[in-house]
Write a protein that holds these residues in place. Structure first.
Motif: not given
Ligand code: KG4
Ligand code: ZN
Length: 352
Positions: A33-41, A323-327
Protein backbone atom coordinates in the motif's frame (compact mmCIF):
# COMPACT_ATOMS: atom_id res chain seq x y z
CA UNK A 1 25.24 19.53 1.70
CA UNK A 2 25.00 15.75 1.83
CA UNK A 3 21.65 13.94 1.85
CA UNK A 4 21.44 13.53 5.62
CA UNK A 5 22.20 17.19 6.35
CA UNK A 6 19.61 18.27 3.80
CA UNK A 7 17.01 15.82 5.15
CA UNK A 8 17.57 17.02 8.73
CA UNK A 9 17.15 20.64 7.73
CA UNK A 10 13.98 19.91 5.78
CA UNK A 11 12.63 17.80 8.68
CA UNK A 12 13.06 20.76 11.06
CA UNK A 13 11.37 23.10 8.56
CA UNK A 14 8.38 20.76 8.19
CA UNK A 15 7.44 21.41 11.84
CA UNK A 16 6.52 24.97 10.83
CA UNK A 17 5.30 24.39 7.27
CA UNK A 18 1.60 25.12 6.64
CA UNK A 19 0.90 22.08 4.50
CA UNK A 20 2.91 18.87 4.78
CA UNK A 21 2.46 16.23 2.08
CA UNK A 22 3.65 12.77 3.11
CA UNK A 23 4.03 9.80 0.81
CA UNK A 24 3.64 6.69 2.98
CA UNK A 25 4.41 3.04 2.36
CA UNK A 26 3.07 -0.09 4.10
CA UNK A 27 4.25 -3.63 3.30
CA UNK A 28 4.42 -5.39 6.67
CA UNK A 29 2.25 -8.39 5.72
CA UNK A 30 0.27 -9.18 2.57
CA UNK A 31 -0.91 -5.73 1.51
CA UNK A 32 1.26 -3.50 -0.67
CA UNK A 33 0.00 0.00 0.00
CA UNK A 34 1.07 3.55 -0.81
CA UNK A 35 -0.79 6.70 0.23
CA UNK A 36 -0.48 10.48 -0.01
CA UNK A 37 -1.66 12.22 3.15
CA UNK A 38 -1.82 15.97 3.84
CA UNK A 39 -1.26 17.28 7.38
CA UNK A 40 -1.95 13.88 8.94
CA UNK A 41 -5.66 14.16 8.24
CA UNK A 42 -6.49 14.44 4.56
CA UNK A 43 -6.07 11.31 2.41
CA UNK A 44 -5.37 12.30 -1.20
CA UNK A 45 -4.80 8.70 -2.30
CA UNK A 46 -4.64 5.32 -0.57
CA UNK A 47 -3.91 2.43 -2.90
CA UNK A 48 -3.99 -1.06 -1.36
CA UNK A 49 -2.94 -4.03 -3.48
CA UNK A 50 -4.04 -7.11 -1.56
CA UNK A 51 -2.45 -10.54 -1.97
CA UNK A 52 -5.28 -12.34 -0.16
CA UNK A 53 -6.26 -14.39 -3.22
CA UNK A 54 -2.70 -15.73 -3.53
CA UNK A 55 -2.25 -16.64 0.15
CA UNK A 56 -5.75 -18.12 0.40
CA UNK A 57 -4.41 -21.10 -1.57
CA UNK A 58 -2.05 -21.90 1.33
CA UNK A 59 -4.44 -21.16 4.23
CA UNK A 60 -2.35 -18.22 5.47
CA UNK A 61 0.38 -15.76 4.52
CA UNK A 62 3.53 -17.38 3.09
CA UNK A 63 6.30 -14.86 3.92
CA UNK A 64 8.52 -15.52 0.89
CA UNK A 65 5.57 -15.26 -1.52
CA UNK A 66 4.47 -12.03 0.19
CA UNK A 67 7.92 -10.45 -0.31
CA UNK A 68 8.07 -11.42 -3.97
CA UNK A 69 4.63 -9.97 -4.64
CA UNK A 70 5.47 -6.73 -2.84
CA UNK A 71 8.45 -6.37 -5.20
CA UNK A 72 6.23 -7.09 -8.19
CA UNK A 73 3.47 -4.66 -7.14
CA UNK A 74 5.10 -1.71 -5.45
CA UNK A 75 6.07 0.42 -8.49
CA UNK A 76 2.58 0.08 -9.98
CA UNK A 77 1.02 1.01 -6.63
CA UNK A 78 3.19 4.15 -6.49
CA UNK A 79 2.18 5.18 -10.01
CA UNK A 80 -1.50 4.70 -9.18
CA UNK A 81 -1.23 6.60 -5.89
CA UNK A 82 0.37 9.58 -7.64
CA UNK A 83 -2.23 9.51 -10.41
CA UNK A 84 -5.17 9.39 -7.96
CA UNK A 85 -3.74 12.17 -5.78
CA UNK A 86 -2.95 14.42 -8.75
CA UNK A 87 0.47 15.14 -7.17
CA UNK A 88 3.97 14.68 -8.52
CA UNK A 89 6.95 13.21 -6.66
CA UNK A 90 8.49 16.70 -6.59
CA UNK A 91 5.65 17.92 -4.36
CA UNK A 92 6.33 15.30 -1.63
CA UNK A 93 7.69 16.73 1.65
CA UNK A 94 8.65 13.44 3.31
CA UNK A 95 8.55 9.68 2.77
CA UNK A 96 7.19 7.56 5.64
CA UNK A 97 7.44 3.79 5.89
CA UNK A 98 6.43 0.97 8.23
CA UNK A 99 9.75 -0.47 9.49
CA UNK A 100 8.14 -2.96 11.96
CA UNK A 101 6.48 -4.98 13.32
CA UNK A 102 5.77 -7.52 10.61
CA UNK A 103 7.30 -10.08 8.28
CA UNK A 104 10.99 -9.33 7.81
CA UNK A 105 11.16 -9.92 4.04
CA UNK A 106 7.89 -8.09 3.41
CA UNK A 107 8.95 -5.08 5.50
CA UNK A 108 12.32 -4.90 3.76
CA UNK A 109 10.66 -4.30 0.38
CA UNK A 110 8.83 -1.22 1.69
CA UNK A 111 11.83 0.04 3.67
CA UNK A 112 14.22 -0.20 0.72
CA UNK A 113 11.72 1.36 -1.66
CA UNK A 114 11.21 4.22 0.82
CA UNK A 115 14.94 4.76 1.27
CA UNK A 116 15.45 4.95 -2.49
CA UNK A 117 12.60 7.42 -2.91
CA UNK A 118 13.64 9.63 0.01
CA UNK A 119 17.27 9.71 -1.13
CA UNK A 120 16.47 10.46 -4.75
CA UNK A 121 13.94 13.17 -3.82
CA UNK A 122 16.27 14.48 -1.07
CA UNK A 123 13.44 14.56 1.48
CA UNK A 124 13.33 13.21 5.07
CA UNK A 125 12.68 9.50 5.64
CA UNK A 126 10.33 8.75 8.56
CA UNK A 127 10.38 5.28 10.16
CA UNK A 128 6.92 4.43 11.52
CA UNK A 129 5.75 1.68 13.88
CA UNK A 130 2.88 -0.32 12.38
CA UNK A 131 1.00 -0.32 15.71
CA UNK A 132 1.14 3.48 15.93
CA UNK A 133 -0.12 3.53 12.34
CA UNK A 134 -3.23 1.58 13.34
CA UNK A 135 -3.98 4.28 15.93
CA UNK A 136 -3.42 6.90 13.18
CA UNK A 137 -6.26 5.28 11.21
CA UNK A 138 -8.60 7.13 13.56
CA UNK A 139 -7.19 10.58 12.71
CA UNK A 140 -8.18 10.09 9.07
CA UNK A 141 -11.57 8.74 10.13
CA UNK A 142 -12.47 11.52 12.60
CA UNK A 143 -11.32 15.09 11.91
CA UNK A 144 -12.15 16.15 15.48
CA UNK A 145 -10.30 13.35 17.33
CA UNK A 146 -7.38 14.37 19.51
CA UNK A 147 -5.52 12.60 22.33
CA UNK A 148 -5.65 11.82 25.21
CA UNK A 149 -7.70 8.62 24.91
CA UNK A 150 -7.68 4.94 25.75
CA UNK A 151 -6.97 2.62 22.82
CA UNK A 152 -7.98 -0.97 22.27
CA UNK A 153 -5.50 -2.38 19.75
CA UNK A 154 -6.77 -5.57 18.12
CA UNK A 155 -4.88 -6.87 15.09
CA UNK A 156 -3.28 -10.01 13.72
CA UNK A 157 -0.03 -9.15 15.46
CA UNK A 158 -1.15 -7.29 18.60
CA UNK A 159 -3.80 -7.24 21.28
CA UNK A 160 -3.33 -4.47 23.81
CA UNK A 161 -4.88 -1.69 25.84
CA UNK A 162 -2.86 1.48 25.44
CA UNK A 163 -3.18 4.76 27.30
CA UNK A 164 -2.51 7.33 24.56
CA UNK A 165 -1.52 10.47 26.42
CA UNK A 166 -0.51 12.48 23.36
CA UNK A 167 -0.06 11.88 19.61
CA UNK A 168 3.27 10.17 20.23
CA UNK A 169 3.05 9.18 23.90
CA UNK A 170 1.90 5.61 24.42
CA UNK A 171 1.62 3.81 27.74
CA UNK A 172 0.94 0.08 27.65
CA UNK A 173 -1.76 -0.90 30.16
CA UNK A 174 -2.15 -4.54 29.19
CA UNK A 175 -1.42 -6.91 26.33
CA UNK A 176 -1.76 -10.53 25.34
CA UNK A 177 0.52 -12.99 27.08
CA UNK A 178 0.22 -15.49 24.20
CA UNK A 179 -1.81 -15.31 20.95
CA UNK A 180 -3.22 -12.13 19.46
CA UNK A 181 -6.98 -11.96 19.04
CA UNK A 182 -6.57 -11.94 15.24
CA UNK A 183 -4.53 -15.17 15.37
CA UNK A 184 -7.26 -16.71 17.49
CA UNK A 185 -9.98 -15.76 14.95
CA UNK A 186 -7.83 -17.11 12.10
CA UNK A 187 -7.10 -20.41 13.89
CA UNK A 188 -10.76 -21.03 14.76
CA UNK A 189 -11.70 -20.24 11.15
CA UNK A 190 -9.14 -22.74 9.88
CA UNK A 191 -10.44 -25.53 12.11
CA UNK A 192 -13.92 -24.81 10.72
CA UNK A 193 -12.55 -25.10 7.19
CA UNK A 194 -13.09 -21.39 6.42
CA UNK A 195 -10.67 -19.64 4.09
CA UNK A 196 -7.98 -17.08 4.96
CA UNK A 197 -8.29 -14.48 6.42
CA UNK A 198 -10.53 -16.15 8.96
CA UNK A 199 -11.74 -13.15 10.96
CA UNK A 200 -14.20 -11.74 8.39
CA UNK A 201 -15.53 -15.26 7.71
CA UNK A 202 -16.19 -15.94 11.41
CA UNK A 203 -17.88 -12.54 11.59
CA UNK A 204 -20.19 -13.46 8.67
CA UNK A 205 -20.94 -16.99 9.91
CA UNK A 206 -21.64 -15.86 13.48
CA UNK A 207 -24.49 -13.65 12.24
CA UNK A 208 -26.40 -16.81 11.24
CA UNK A 209 -25.75 -18.65 14.55
CA UNK A 210 -26.84 -18.68 18.20
CA UNK A 211 -24.70 -18.39 21.31
CA UNK A 212 -25.51 -21.92 22.49
CA UNK A 213 -22.19 -23.79 22.67
CA UNK A 214 -20.38 -24.01 26.00
CA UNK A 215 -16.67 -24.68 25.61
CA UNK A 216 -14.51 -26.26 28.31
CA UNK A 217 -13.00 -22.87 29.10
CA UNK A 218 -12.84 -20.25 31.83
CA UNK A 219 -11.64 -16.71 31.02
CA UNK A 220 -8.15 -16.33 32.57
CA UNK A 221 -6.32 -13.32 34.07
CA UNK A 222 -9.56 -11.94 35.52
CA UNK A 223 -7.86 -9.30 37.68
CA UNK A 224 -5.40 -8.11 35.07
CA UNK A 225 -5.52 -5.92 31.98
CA UNK A 226 -3.55 -8.62 30.15
CA UNK A 227 -5.24 -11.03 27.75
CA UNK A 228 -4.74 -14.71 27.03
CA UNK A 229 -6.42 -16.30 24.04
CA UNK A 230 -4.51 -19.58 23.66
CA UNK A 231 -6.79 -21.40 26.16
CA UNK A 232 -9.91 -20.40 24.26
CA UNK A 233 -8.31 -21.33 20.95
CA UNK A 234 -7.42 -24.79 22.32
CA UNK A 235 -10.91 -25.26 23.83
CA UNK A 236 -12.54 -24.54 20.46
CA UNK A 237 -10.12 -26.80 18.56
CA UNK A 238 -10.69 -29.62 21.11
CA UNK A 239 -14.46 -29.20 20.83
CA UNK A 240 -14.30 -29.61 17.04
CA UNK A 241 -11.90 -32.58 17.18
CA UNK A 242 -14.04 -34.31 19.82
CA UNK A 243 -17.14 -33.96 17.71
CA UNK A 244 -15.31 -35.25 14.64
CA UNK A 245 -13.89 -38.26 16.52
CA UNK A 246 -17.34 -39.19 17.84
CA UNK A 247 -18.86 -38.70 14.41
CA UNK A 248 -21.22 -36.08 15.85
CA UNK A 249 -22.34 -32.99 13.99
CA UNK A 250 -22.50 -29.42 15.27
CA UNK A 251 -23.55 -26.08 13.87
CA UNK A 252 -20.55 -24.12 12.56
CA UNK A 253 -22.69 -21.00 12.75
CA UNK A 254 -23.37 -21.58 16.47
CA UNK A 255 -19.72 -22.31 17.12
CA UNK A 256 -18.63 -19.10 15.37
CA UNK A 257 -21.23 -17.13 17.30
CA UNK A 258 -20.38 -18.66 20.71
CA UNK A 259 -16.63 -18.18 20.17
CA UNK A 260 -17.10 -14.58 19.02
CA UNK A 261 -19.27 -13.78 22.05
CA UNK A 262 -16.55 -14.99 24.45
CA UNK A 263 -13.76 -13.09 22.70
CA UNK A 264 -15.70 -9.84 22.40
CA UNK A 265 -16.85 -10.05 26.05
CA UNK A 266 -13.24 -10.40 27.16
CA UNK A 267 -12.13 -7.42 25.05
CA UNK A 268 -15.03 -5.19 26.09
CA UNK A 269 -14.91 -5.93 29.83
CA UNK A 270 -11.17 -5.28 30.19
CA UNK A 271 -11.22 -2.19 28.00
CA UNK A 272 -14.10 -0.63 29.92
CA UNK A 273 -12.40 -1.47 33.21
CA UNK A 274 -9.25 0.31 31.99
CA UNK A 275 -11.28 3.38 30.95
CA UNK A 276 -12.98 3.46 34.35
CA UNK A 277 -9.87 2.93 36.47
CA UNK A 278 -7.84 5.51 34.56
CA UNK A 279 -10.75 7.95 34.34
CA UNK A 280 -10.69 8.00 30.53
CA UNK A 281 -13.89 9.11 28.78
CA UNK A 282 -12.68 8.55 25.20
CA UNK A 283 -12.02 5.16 23.62
CA UNK A 284 -10.33 4.55 20.27
CA UNK A 285 -10.30 1.19 18.51
CA UNK A 286 -7.42 0.16 16.23
CA UNK A 287 -6.41 -2.83 14.08
CA UNK A 288 -7.98 -5.37 11.74
CA UNK A 289 -10.19 -7.06 14.33
CA UNK A 290 -11.68 -3.60 14.90
CA UNK A 291 -13.66 -4.36 11.72
CA UNK A 292 -15.55 -7.12 13.57
CA UNK A 293 -19.23 -6.18 13.52
CA UNK A 294 -20.09 -7.75 16.87
CA UNK A 295 -17.12 -6.14 18.62
CA UNK A 296 -18.13 -2.75 17.21
CA UNK A 297 -21.73 -3.24 18.30
CA UNK A 298 -20.82 -4.36 21.83
CA UNK A 299 -18.18 -1.69 22.41
CA UNK A 300 -20.66 0.96 21.29
CA UNK A 301 -23.18 -0.40 23.79
CA UNK A 302 -20.67 -0.59 26.67
CA UNK A 303 -19.44 2.92 25.93
CA UNK A 304 -22.97 4.36 25.75
CA UNK A 305 -23.80 2.77 29.11
CA UNK A 306 -20.63 4.12 30.72
CA UNK A 307 -20.61 7.63 29.26
CA UNK A 308 -17.51 6.95 27.14
CA UNK A 309 -17.26 8.43 23.63
CA UNK A 310 -16.08 5.80 21.18
CA UNK A 311 -14.14 6.17 17.91
CA UNK A 312 -13.78 3.20 15.57
CA UNK A 313 -11.90 3.58 12.27
CA UNK A 314 -14.00 3.49 9.13
CA UNK A 315 -13.80 -0.08 7.86
CA UNK A 316 -11.30 0.44 5.03
CA UNK A 317 -8.81 1.92 7.53
CA UNK A 318 -9.15 -0.94 10.09
CA UNK A 319 -7.03 -3.41 8.13
CA UNK A 320 -3.55 -2.65 6.83
CA UNK A 321 -3.18 0.44 4.64
CA UNK A 322 -0.59 3.16 4.03
CA UNK A 323 -2.89 6.13 4.78
CA UNK A 324 -2.76 5.33 8.50
CA UNK A 325 1.07 5.34 8.31
CA UNK A 326 1.06 8.75 6.62
CA UNK A 327 -1.35 10.08 9.26
CA UNK A 328 0.76 9.17 12.28
CA UNK A 329 4.01 10.10 10.47
CA UNK A 330 2.84 13.73 10.44
CA UNK A 331 2.56 13.67 14.24
CA UNK A 332 5.96 11.93 14.50
CA UNK A 333 7.45 14.98 12.73
CA UNK A 334 5.71 17.43 15.08
CA UNK A 335 6.97 15.38 18.07
CA UNK A 336 10.54 15.25 16.71
CA UNK A 337 10.37 11.49 16.22
CA UNK A 338 11.05 8.97 13.47
CA UNK A 339 13.70 10.73 11.33
CA UNK A 340 15.77 7.89 9.86
CA UNK A 341 18.94 7.73 7.81
CA UNK A 342 19.83 5.32 5.05
CA UNK A 343 20.93 2.63 7.51
CA UNK A 344 17.25 2.09 8.42
CA UNK A 345 16.33 -1.59 8.40
CA UNK A 346 13.19 -3.62 9.11
CA UNK A 347 12.33 -5.05 12.53
CA UNK A 348 10.02 -8.07 12.96
CA UNK A 349 9.03 -6.94 16.47
CA UNK A 350 8.65 -3.43 17.83
CA UNK A 351 7.48 -2.42 21.31
CA UNK A 352 4.48 -0.15 21.85
O1 KG4 B 1 -4.47 -5.13 11.50
P1 KG4 B 1 -4.46 -6.22 10.50
O2 KG4 B 1 -4.98 -5.94 9.12
O3 KG4 B 1 -3.02 -6.79 10.32
C1 KG4 B 1 -2.10 -6.86 11.37
O4 KG4 B 1 -1.49 -5.81 11.69
O5 KG4 B 1 -1.96 -7.97 11.92
O6 KG4 B 1 -5.27 -7.42 11.16
C2 KG4 B 1 -5.46 -8.63 10.51
C3 KG4 B 1 -6.35 -9.49 11.39
C4 KG4 B 1 -6.53 -10.90 10.83
O7 KG4 B 1 -6.31 -11.80 11.89
C5 KG4 B 1 -7.98 -10.90 10.37
O8 KG4 B 1 -8.58 -12.18 10.43
C6 KG4 B 1 -8.61 -9.94 11.36
O9 KG4 B 1 -7.66 -8.91 11.48
N1 KG4 B 1 -9.90 -9.40 10.91
C7 KG4 B 1 -11.07 -9.66 11.54
C8 KG4 B 1 -12.08 -9.03 10.79
N2 KG4 B 1 -11.50 -8.39 9.72
C9 KG4 B 1 -10.15 -8.63 9.82
N3 KG4 B 1 -11.33 -10.36 12.66
C10 KG4 B 1 -12.61 -10.46 13.05
N4 KG4 B 1 -13.65 -9.90 12.37
C11 KG4 B 1 -13.43 -9.18 11.26
N5 KG4 B 1 -14.45 -8.61 10.61
ZN1 ZN C 1 -1.93 -4.25 10.86
Amino acid sequence: MNYLEEAKLKYENLKHKKDVLILSIESSCDETSIALVKNGREVLANIVSSQIDIHKLYGGVVPEIASRNHIKNISGVLKEALAVSGKTLQEIDAVAVTYGAGLMGALLVGVNFAKTLAYSLRVPLIAVSHVHGHIGANYISYAELEPPFMCLMVSGGHTAIIDVKDYCSFNLIGSTVDDSVGECFDKVARVLGLSYPGGPNIDRLAKQGQNTIKFNYKAPLKDSFNFSFSGLKTAVVNFVHNKEQKGETFSKEDLACSFQELVTDELCIKTMKACKELGQKKLVVAGGVGANSRLREKLQQYCDENGVKIFMPILKYCTDNAAMIGAIAYYYILADKGLADLTLTAKPTVGI
